[in-house]
Design a protein around this motif. Structure first.
Motif, short mmCIF file in Angstrom:
data_model
loop_
_atom_site.label_atom_id
_atom_site.label_comp_id
_atom_site.label_asym_id
_atom_site.label_seq_id
_atom_site.Cartn_x
_atom_site.Cartn_y
_atom_site.Cartn_z
N ASP A 1 73.92 19.48 49.33
CA ASP A 1 74.28 19.14 50.71
C ASP A 1 74.25 20.38 51.60
OD1 ASP A 1 74.61 16.54 49.92
OD2 ASP A 1 76.81 16.64 49.82
N CYS A 2 74.70 21.49 51.06
CA CYS A 2 74.73 22.74 51.83
C CYS A 2 73.32 23.21 52.17
CB CYS A 2 75.48 23.81 51.03
SG CYS A 2 75.73 25.35 51.92
N GLU B 1 71.67 20.92 54.77
CA GLU B 1 72.19 21.14 56.12
C GLU B 1 71.64 22.44 56.71
OE1 GLU B 1 74.45 20.20 59.57
OE2 GLU B 1 73.77 19.02 57.84
N THR C 1 69.54 22.27 60.17
CA THR C 1 70.05 22.82 61.42
C THR C 1 69.94 24.34 61.51
OG1 THR C 1 72.32 23.06 60.61
CG2 THR C 1 71.70 20.93 61.55
N LEU D 1 75.54 26.95 59.59
CA LEU D 1 76.80 26.29 59.27
C LEU D 1 77.92 27.08 59.93
CD1 LEU D 1 76.37 25.66 55.42
CD2 LEU D 1 76.29 23.93 57.21
N ARG E 1 83.14 23.82 62.20
CA ARG E 1 82.54 22.49 62.34
C ARG E 1 82.24 21.85 60.99
NH1 ARG E 1 77.56 22.35 65.35
NH2 ARG E 1 78.20 20.38 66.31
N LYS E 2 81.87 22.64 60.00
CA LYS E 2 81.53 22.14 58.67
C LYS E 2 82.28 22.97 57.62
CE LYS E 2 78.07 19.35 60.05
NZ LYS E 2 77.91 17.92 59.72
N ASN F 1 83.81 22.40 54.73
CA ASN F 1 83.50 22.21 53.31
C ASN F 1 82.16 22.81 52.94
OD1 ASN F 1 85.94 20.86 52.93
ND2 ASN F 1 85.04 18.84 53.28
N LEU F 2 81.15 22.57 53.77
CA LEU F 2 79.83 23.13 53.49
C LEU F 2 79.84 24.65 53.62
CD1 LEU F 2 77.44 20.57 55.27
CD2 LEU F 2 78.01 20.74 52.84
N TYR F 3 80.59 25.15 54.60
CA TYR F 3 80.68 26.60 54.75
C TYR F 3 81.35 27.23 53.53
CZ TYR F 3 81.96 31.19 56.57
OH TYR F 3 82.12 32.55 56.72
#
Length: 236
Positions: A47-48, A51, A55, A58, A62-63, A65-67
């Motif tokens: 997912d990371c 993303e 885009t 990260l 805003r994100k 969990n991904l960060y």
């Protein structure tokens, strides 16, 4: 006529020492095939990466969990991006993880600007001008509030005179406003600003400090200021 023996039932055949190792490209496939077989960590990394490729950036605000995944799986993510001549850079002070082209990509016969990521993100003159203006506002905000404070908000009324100073007025307030809004919408697609809110304000996103060489942006402002002054001097 003799019947050939049936092929062994592969799923039930035990592994042998002669089983070949997975090909290098299989490492990429492991994160794209059979999603139901992914561990939570593999899924988070996938997912990371998706993303980041979608885009380019990260933000921790805003994100989150991904960060967090970008921080903890930095080596794994960079290993996956390496095949694309990309890498992930992290600005922990501002809470950013973003994609950039690896150093040395433009070595030999390759031009760094030919990389698909940079072709997609290349800015025209008017966009670059607005980036320089916005970056100046953002840096002033960090000087005032401290590096890492990402609440840099600017009103359209602050940007319009700056843009008109360098590009000149169109002769119509409506057209001047439309030009500014169009440029801002284009930069929003690059992840540099937020949407314009009901109060005609927008947030300058922290990625702007990494999007271009600050010396080049200042040189651009200086050159356009000189040109604007020369043009006004020629007016009757």
């Amino acid at each position: 006529m003799h019947r050939q023996p049936d092929a062994p039932n592969t799923p039930n055949t035990p592994n042998t020492p002669n089983t070949p190792d997975p090909a290098p490209d299989q490492a990429l496939g492991d994160l794209t095939d059979s999603p139901s077989e992914h561990t939570p960590v593999e899924r988070a990394v996938k997912d990371c990466v998706q993303e980041l490729l979608r885009t380019g950036v990260l933000e921790a605000t805003r994100k989150p969990n991904l960060y967090r995944t970008a921080l903890t799986a930095r080596d794994t993510i960079n290993g996956l991006l390496e095949a694309l001549d990309l890498c992930m850079q992290i600005d922990e002070v501002r809470g950013l993880a973003f994609i950039r082209v690896v150093d040395g990509y433009d070595g030999g016969d390759r031009d760094q600007w030919s990389h698909p990521l940079l072709r997609r993100q290349r800015l025209n003159l008017e966009q670059s001008l607005l980036v320089a203006i916005l970056r100046r506002f953002y840096v002033a905000h960090e000087v005032d509030k401290g590096v890492g404070d990402d609440a840099a908000v600017v009103h359209l009324d602050q940007l319009l005179p700056e843009l008109n100073h360098f590009l000149g007025e169109t002769g119509s307030d409506r057209q001047d406003d439309k030009r500014l809004r169009l440029l801002l919408e284009q930069l929003r697609g690059h992840g540099l600003v937020s949407e314009i809110d009901d109060d005609e304000r927008l947030r300058i996103r922290p990625l702007i400090v990494h999007v271009a060489n600050p010396a080049n942006l200042q040189n651009l402002l200086a050159a356009l200021a000189r040109q604007a002054g020369a043009d006004r001097g020629q007016d009757p």
